[in-house]
Structure formats: C-alpha cells, structure tokens
Write a protein that holds these residues in place. Structure first.
Motif, mmCIF file in Angstrom:
data_model
loop_
_atom_site.group_PDB
_atom_site.id
_atom_site.type_symbol
_atom_site.label_atom_id
_atom_site.label_comp_id
_atom_site.label_asym_id
_atom_site.label_seq_id
_atom_site.Cartn_x
_atom_site.Cartn_y
_atom_site.Cartn_z
ATOM 1 N N THR A 150 91.253 114.218 115.439
ATOM 2 C CA THR A 150 90.632 114.169 116.551
ATOM 3 C C THR A 150 89.452 114.589 116.804
ATOM 4 O OG1 THR A 150 92.991 114.253 117.804
ATOM 5 C CG2 THR A 150 91.246 114.398 119.093
ATOM 6 N N HIS A 151 89.337 115.802 116.239
ATOM 7 C CA HIS A 151 87.863 116.509 116.250
ATOM 8 C C HIS A 151 87.428 116.676 114.804
ATOM 9 C CE1 HIS A 151 88.727 117.374 120.500
ATOM 10 N NE2 HIS A 151 89.889 117.830 120.036
ATOM 11 N N CYS A 152 86.740 115.980 114.478
ATOM 12 C CA CYS A 152 86.519 116.181 112.758
ATOM 13 C C CYS A 152 84.886 116.339 112.827
ATOM 14 C CB CYS A 152 86.600 114.843 112.118
ATOM 15 S SG CYS A 152 86.505 114.851 110.316
ATOM 16 N N ALA A 153 84.529 117.815 112.393
ATOM 17 C CA ALA A 153 83.225 118.175 112.107
ATOM 18 C C ALA A 153 82.635 118.526 113.445
ATOM 19 C CB ALA A 153 82.311 116.962 111.219
ATOM 20 N N GLN A 154 82.881 117.839 114.498
ATOM 21 C CA GLN A 154 82.441 118.006 115.965
ATOM 22 C C GLN A 154 83.333 117.490 116.700
ATOM 23 O OE1 GLN A 154 78.793 115.559 115.349
ATOM 24 N NE2 GLN A 154 79.460 114.379 117.102
ATOM 25 N N CYS A 155 83.317 118.137 118.015
ATOM 26 C CA CYS A 155 84.185 117.789 119.174
ATOM 27 C C CYS A 155 84.261 116.548 119.339
ATOM 28 C CB CYS A 155 83.820 118.699 120.243
ATOM 29 S SG CYS A 155 83.796 120.574 120.248
ATOM 30 N N ASN A 156 85.389 115.867 119.510
ATOM 31 C CA ASN A 156 85.899 114.644 120.001
ATOM 32 C C ASN A 156 85.323 113.692 119.229
ATOM 33 O OD1 ASN A 156 87.038 115.503 122.724
ATOM 34 N ND2 ASN A 156 84.939 116.093 123.359
ATOM 35 N N ALA A 207 90.739 105.174 112.476
ATOM 36 C CA ALA A 207 91.306 104.403 113.575
ATOM 37 C C ALA A 207 92.823 104.671 113.496
ATOM 38 C CB ALA A 207 90.877 103.225 113.801
ATOM 39 N N THR A 208 93.672 104.190 114.455
ATOM 40 C CA THR A 208 94.988 104.169 114.537
ATOM 41 C C THR A 208 95.392 103.371 113.588
ATOM 42 O OG1 THR A 208 95.006 104.328 116.940
ATOM 43 C CG2 THR A 208 97.028 103.636 115.623
ATOM 44 N N GLY A 209 96.510 104.077 112.725
ATOM 45 C CA GLY A 209 96.914 103.373 111.524
ATOM 46 C C GLY A 209 96.406 103.701 110.029
ATOM 47 N N ASP A 210 95.117 104.139 110.139
ATOM 48 C CA ASP A 210 94.532 104.442 108.765
ATOM 49 C C ASP A 210 94.995 105.689 108.610
ATOM 50 O OD1 ASP A 210 92.753 102.558 109.671
ATOM 51 O OD2 ASP A 210 90.920 103.771 110.209
ATOM 52 N N ILE A 211 94.866 105.866 106.921
ATOM 53 C CA ILE A 211 95.260 107.132 106.268
ATOM 54 C C ILE A 211 93.952 107.730 106.177
ATOM 55 C CG2 ILE A 211 96.306 107.973 104.306
ATOM 56 C CD1 ILE A 211 97.843 105.441 103.952
ATOM 57 N N ALA A 212 93.878 109.147 106.942
ATOM 58 C CA ALA A 212 92.578 109.772 106.824
ATOM 59 C C ALA A 212 93.102 111.229 106.897
ATOM 60 C CB ALA A 212 91.863 109.413 108.126
ATOM 61 N N SER A 213 92.117 112.027 106.447
ATOM 62 C CA SER A 213 92.132 113.616 106.284
ATOM 63 C C SER A 213 90.832 114.266 106.988
ATOM 64 C CB SER A 213 92.613 113.923 105.223
ATOM 65 O OG SER A 213 92.627 115.223 104.985
ATOM 66 N N CYS A 214 90.880 115.293 107.490
ATOM 67 C CA CYS A 214 89.522 116.066 107.767
ATOM 68 C C CYS A 214 90.064 117.485 107.738
ATOM 69 C CB CYS A 214 89.529 115.677 109.293
ATOM 70 S SG CYS A 214 87.581 116.577 109.920
ATOM 71 N N ASP A 215 91.004 117.949 106.723
ATOM 72 C CA ASP A 215 91.435 119.060 106.331
ATOM 73 C C ASP A 215 90.177 120.129 105.933
ATOM 74 O OD1 ASP A 215 93.755 118.487 106.877
ATOM 75 O OD2 ASP A 215 94.274 118.365 104.915
ATOM 76 N N THR A 216 89.044 119.507 105.263
ATOM 77 C CA THR A 216 87.760 120.268 104.765
ATOM 78 C C THR A 216 86.633 120.407 105.831
ATOM 79 O OG1 THR A 216 87.069 118.365 103.336
ATOM 80 C CG2 THR A 216 88.595 119.814 102.458
ATOM 81 N N GLY A 217 87.030 119.526 107.006
ATOM 82 C CA GLY A 217 85.840 119.547 108.007
ATOM 83 C C GLY A 217 84.909 118.209 107.765
ATOM 84 N N THR A 218 85.361 117.324 106.588
ATOM 85 C CA THR A 218 84.762 116.141 106.448
ATOM 86 C C THR A 218 85.706 114.909 106.566
ATOM 87 O OG1 THR A 218 83.072 117.266 104.863
ATOM 88 C CG2 THR A 218 83.303 114.841 104.741
#
Length: 621
Positions: free
Chosen positions: A301-307, A312-323
């Motif tokens: 929801t907040h990846c690298a910056q607010c909001n 998108a919905t259904g994608d397989i994504a990750s922001c664990d490292t801030g990227t």
C-alpha cells in the motif's frame, strides 16, 4: 580528641595545604576529566570495588548514590545507563520503557539491576545491561562480550533506531544491524555491543561525558560539551541531571529539563524551546494525521512513499526492501506460453481457465494437430498449416496420344544364289556364287559369273511400313485418398505430466504426425501416407503395318546377259528353278508390283517408374 581553636585553625590550614599540594602534584585543574584509578577497590564504601558512585545520584542523577560505580548501563536503564536507583535521580530503572514486557528493573545494594530485564535486556533498542563499563576483579575495564541476541533486521530501514542520524550509513548483515559510531546524533554514542542498541548512550551525562568510558569526578561533576566541569555556563547554561544544556535548542531538554522532543521514526529538533518534527527516517513515511512517521513504506500500500501502491489487485508483488518488485502482473491466462499470466499459481494446462481450449498430449517426437478435408480451411487454433497427406497412387492411363497411317511395302533387297548341281539347288546348299538385288528393275540386267551354274534360288523379305501421327503423352497420376493436416502453432511444456505437452484441444480428431515410418503412442491408429511422388516415366509411340505383300512381284531369268530375259519361265519371289544344264551367264528382270499395307496397329510404349515419396506416419484418435 578535643579540638581547641588553635588546633582547628591548624587543621583547616593543613587541609588547605594538602589539597593544594595534591592538586599541584597530580596536575588536576577544574574542567578536566578525572583520571582513572589503578583499579583499587572501594569495598570499604559498600560497592564491591566500583569506582565512582559517590555523591551525585541524590542531587544530579548521575550515579547510584553509592560510592564507586563507574557506569550504570548494566541493568536495562531506559536513559542510557545513568542510574539504577528508582528513586535517587528520577532517571533510573523505574522509568525504563520495557517493550519486552518484562517490567522495570529492581536494584540491589550497589544499584545494579537484578529485575527481569537484567538478563534479557530491553528489546526497545537501547537498554540492555551489557556495557563496556563492566569490570574484572583487577579493576580494569573488560572488552564487552559480543551480544548473541536474536536477529532483528531485514533491511537497512530496520537499523534506523533512536538517535541515529537520518541518512547516516547503517547496514543489515545476516539479520544483524551494523551502526557505526559516526552515524549517531551529536551527543549520543553506541557504548554496548548489543545489536538491539543503536546510539543508546547519552554522552552529555557525567557517567559518559563525551565518550563511553569517561565518568566525571566529584570535583568536576558536570558534563559540558564532552568535558567535565564544575558549573554550567553559556552557551549551555542550564544544568539538567548533571548535563549542561541549552533548553532553547536541546531536543532532550526542550524548554525545560527532561522535556524530550520525540516523534516516531522522525528527526526532532528544538528551536526557541519548541519541538519541531524533521524529516522521516529512511524506510518510514508520515502517512497519517498523527505526529511522526508512523508508517513503514515497504508495503504494497505504501511502497517507497506514502499511498504509492506496488502492483495492482491480483499481481504478485513485494516491497519488503522498499523497492517495488512485481514478479507477476495479472492478466488473462494465455494457455500456451509457459507463464502464469493470471498469477493464480497455475500455468497453462494446469490452469482451470484453459480447460476448454487446452489438453495434454504425448507429442514427443511428433507434430500435434488435426485433419480436415483438403478443400477446407484449417481451424483457427491450428493455423500452423501442414502438408496434404495422400495414399493410393494411381498412374492413370499411362502413355497416350499416338497414331499411325499405312505406308508402303518394300520387297528389296533380294538375294540370288546359284548352285553348281541340281541336287544342291534343290537342297539349297553349297551355293557357289550369288548377288544381292536392291532394285526391282523392269529391264533385263545381265550378270557374268565365274562358275557355271545349273539352278538358282531367289529369296528375300519384304517390309511394310506405317507413318506415325499424334504426340505421345503421359497421363497425370492421382491419389485415391487425400487429407490435409493442420498443425497446432502453439504449445507449452507447462501444466502437464512428464512426456506430455499442453496443446490446443481439437474439435475433431486429435492427430500426431511424424516423418518416416514410426510407431504411434498407445490409443492412436496409424496410417502410412505420402506427401508427393517421383515420376521417371518416358512415353513413345510404335506402329505395326499389316495387309501388304510382295506376292505379285515375278522375276524373269535368262541365260544370257542381253535380250528380254524371257528364256525361263518367271518365278515369284521366294522360289527358284533348279535345272540340269550348266550356264555361265545370267540375266533377270522383274514384273509386277508390291501390295502396300492396308492397316496399322498403334502401340504406346512406356519406360521408367512412378513412386510415392515423403512417407509420413499419421496417428489419430
């Protein structure tokens, strides 16, 4: 002993002299740090040999209130180790923030914490009781034992703890935070080897004045700008718990002592005695109306910056490292590309979305497809095309187009043989001489012979001919059976068991095609078909005449070489006269004409072979 006034004066003078002499002897001046002792025990003061616990806890909160304890950061103090006493200076363990839920430290007679936190340390990032202040029996400072506590970081953002400068170098290695001393805010230091502590020690306190190991002596009890002094002066005129501060700018004492400027995960500054929030620490964002940077910006929801969403919905994504890392962007499933297009974990034939259009088939070594009539277009899912497959090669009528018309009959050449005796003539043996007549001459022609003759035999064959008409032509071969193979242009190795491939599902026959003669998989019916043929045939014409003869041609023979050659009765060709009188000369002429052929027989002659080529094995079910 009773002290008289004189004795009192002398005692005071002696104490003054002794003090001056000692200061001069040890070169001690106001404002300089008290030198460390040689490790002598203060056991007479009830502290077990610790050095400098006397005097300042009760008034300034700098020690345990017990003589000789050099460093109080052993027991989980939330203040950086200033005091273990819960009552003497108001800054001891009783005020500790125990995030680990184990409660505040209790203290023993020398101020060392023995409560729940003394063994485990505070998990709040700063107050575990393992410091470089620990002494061995000889009074020297121990090197602190490396903390073997739990791993506690995933990214560098997890290592930005309290009093670490925003943007300063920190790192996370094998789950453990590395925070260099140079990354601490001014006035703070990292005085333990505990991974859970970051710049946890207040270096403006008398117990750690300017450095982790410097404790201010009783003669210089205050800490100002990293040095021990006797009183606070400008630009830090206010004393707060033994530290000289400027309450107009000090974020730890903003406006008044112990009024700490704190904002979650953000820098805090103090200006004109008022707290102001600075920039967010790396990995955090100010995403709500609340004070501080309360939101980790390493979420979808907040990846690298607010909001800012990641995927998108259904994608397989990750922001664990801030990227934002998107490993699968959801879109409609394509059934033959070896990819999980709709991000549901199932690929091609294994995806229920493909059940209506895809099927697993044992196509190894084959081309998968279906068959249609030769004149019909291939289905859309089988637009890869394919060869026309045929069987039952028929050469047709073969060689045609020849014609013949009757020609002429030729009765020459004629052979004439002379015999010395009648018996030789009758037997047709021992001919002693003869000639070949190439023309049916109608005038008497004489011939002189070497030997006398008594009879003759005349023979020969006739040749009747026909004229060839028309042009020879080979017929076009045909196939008894023809079918068109439609190949599937797409296939996938995903979603099927070993030995099978995901291919389009046909509406008709499911077929496999391979070059040559091969065995079909179980359940498939085999056909041997061909794609072409080799034609080495050659066509020519032949004519056979009939109805012609030389029966009406007669030879007249004379015994002389001149005259009309009427001495003997004429003989038809193929016959002769065998007389008994010997002659030495011979004359002949011909009468009559050959009979020309009346009809012709036409023959079409063919050589070479017609052979099917391009053998294919078609397996269908």
């Amino acid at each position: 002993m009773v002290l008289t006034p004189t004795r009192r004066w002398l005692l005071a003078f002696g104490l003054f002299f002794a003090t001056a002499s000692c200061n001069g002897l040890f070169d001690i001046e106001e404002g300089l740090a008290w030198p460390t002792d040689g490790g002598h025990s203060d056991s007479t003061q009830g502290d077990g040999g610790n050095r400098l616990d006397a005097s300042y806890d009760a008034t300034r909160g700098a020690s345990d209130g017990v003589t000789g304890d050099r460093d109080d950061a052993k027991s989980g103090d939330s203040t950086g180790g200033r005091s273990d006493s819960p009552t003497a200076d108001g800054r001891g363990d009783a005020a500790s923030v125990d995030i680990n839920g184990m409660g505040p430290d209790s203290v023993n007679s020398d101020g060392k914490g023995i409560g729940p936190d003394s063994a485990a340390g505070d998990a709040s990032g700063g107050r575990e009781d393992v410091s470089v202040d620990q002494r061995d029996a000889g009074g020297e400072f121990d090197a602190a034992t490396r903390d073997t506590g739990p791993t506690n970081c995933v990214t560098e953002a997890d290592c930005v703890g309290p009093h670490v400068r925003t943007g300063a170098p920190v790192s996370c290695m094998a789950g453990r935070c590395i925070v260099p001393d140079t990354s601490c805010l001014t006035g703070w230091g990292h005085c333990t080897n505990n991974d859970l502590e970051f710049c946890e020690t207040d270096l403006t306190s008398p117990s750690h004045c300017g450095m982790c190991t410097q404790v201010c002596p009783t003669t210089l009890p205050l800490c100002k700008a990293g040095s021990c002094v006797s009183r606070c002066m400008s630009p830090t005129p206010t004393e707060c718990g033994g530290s000289c501060v400027d309450t107009a700018t000090d974020p730890q004492h903003c406006g008044m002592c112990n009024s700490v400027c704190e904002f979650p995960n953000a820098e805090a500054t103090c200006a004109a005695g008022k707290c102001t929030m600075g920039v967010c620490k790396p990995g955090y964002g100010d995403c709500t109306s609340g004070a501080g940077c309360e939101t980790r910006v390493n979420t979808l929801t907040h990846c690298a910056q607010c909001n800012k969403p990641c995927g998108a919905t259904g994608d397989i994504a990750s922001c664990d490292t801030g990227t934002c890392v998107i490993s699968c962007v959801r879109k409609p499933e394509e059934c033959f590309n070896n990819q999980d297009d709709d991000c549901d974990g199932a690929t091609d034939c294994a995806d229920s979305d493909c059940a209506a259009v895809a099927v697993c088939e044992p196509v190894s070594g084959f081309t998968f497809g279906t068959t249609v009539e030769q004149t019909i277009n291939c289905p859309a899912a089988f637009s890869g095309g394919g060869p026309v497959l045929q069987s039952g090669l028929d050469p047709g009528s073969g060689c045609t187009g020849c014609g013949c018309t009757p020609g002429v009959t030729e009765c020459t050449p004629i052979s004439l043989h002379l015999y010395p005796t009648q018996s030789d003539c009758l037997a047709g043996t021992n001919s002693n001489q003869g000639i070949e007549i190439t023309q049916l001459t109608t005038t008497c022609a004489g011939v002189g012979f070497q030997f006398p003759w008594t009879g003759y035999q005349i023979g020969g064959s006739f040749n009747q001919t026909c004229a060839t008409t028309g042009a020879p032509k080979l017929s076009t071969p045909t196939w008894a059976n023809s079918t068109k193979f439609c190949a599937a242009p797409s296939s996938s190795s995903s979603g099927c068991s070993a030995g099978n491939v995901c291919v389009p599902k046909p509406t008709g026959l499911a077929c496999l095609l391979a070059a040559g003669s091969v065995s079909c998989p179980t359940g498939f019916t085999s056909q041997q078909l061909y794609t072409s043929y080799s034609d080495t045939r050659v066509c020519s014409c032949a004519c056979t005449a009939s109805g012609g003869n030389c029966d009406d041609v007669v030879i007249r023979v004379s015994t002389g070489m001149s005259g009309n050659c009427d001495d003997f009765t004429g003989a038809h060709l193929g016959s002769g006269a065998c007389g008994q009188t010997e002659y030495t000369q011979f004359g002949y002429k011909f009468e009559g004409a050959p009979g020309n052929p009346t009809s012709c027989t036409t023959t079409n002659e063919q050589q070479g072979m017609l052979t099917p080529t391009g053998p294919q094995t078609l397996c269908c079910r």
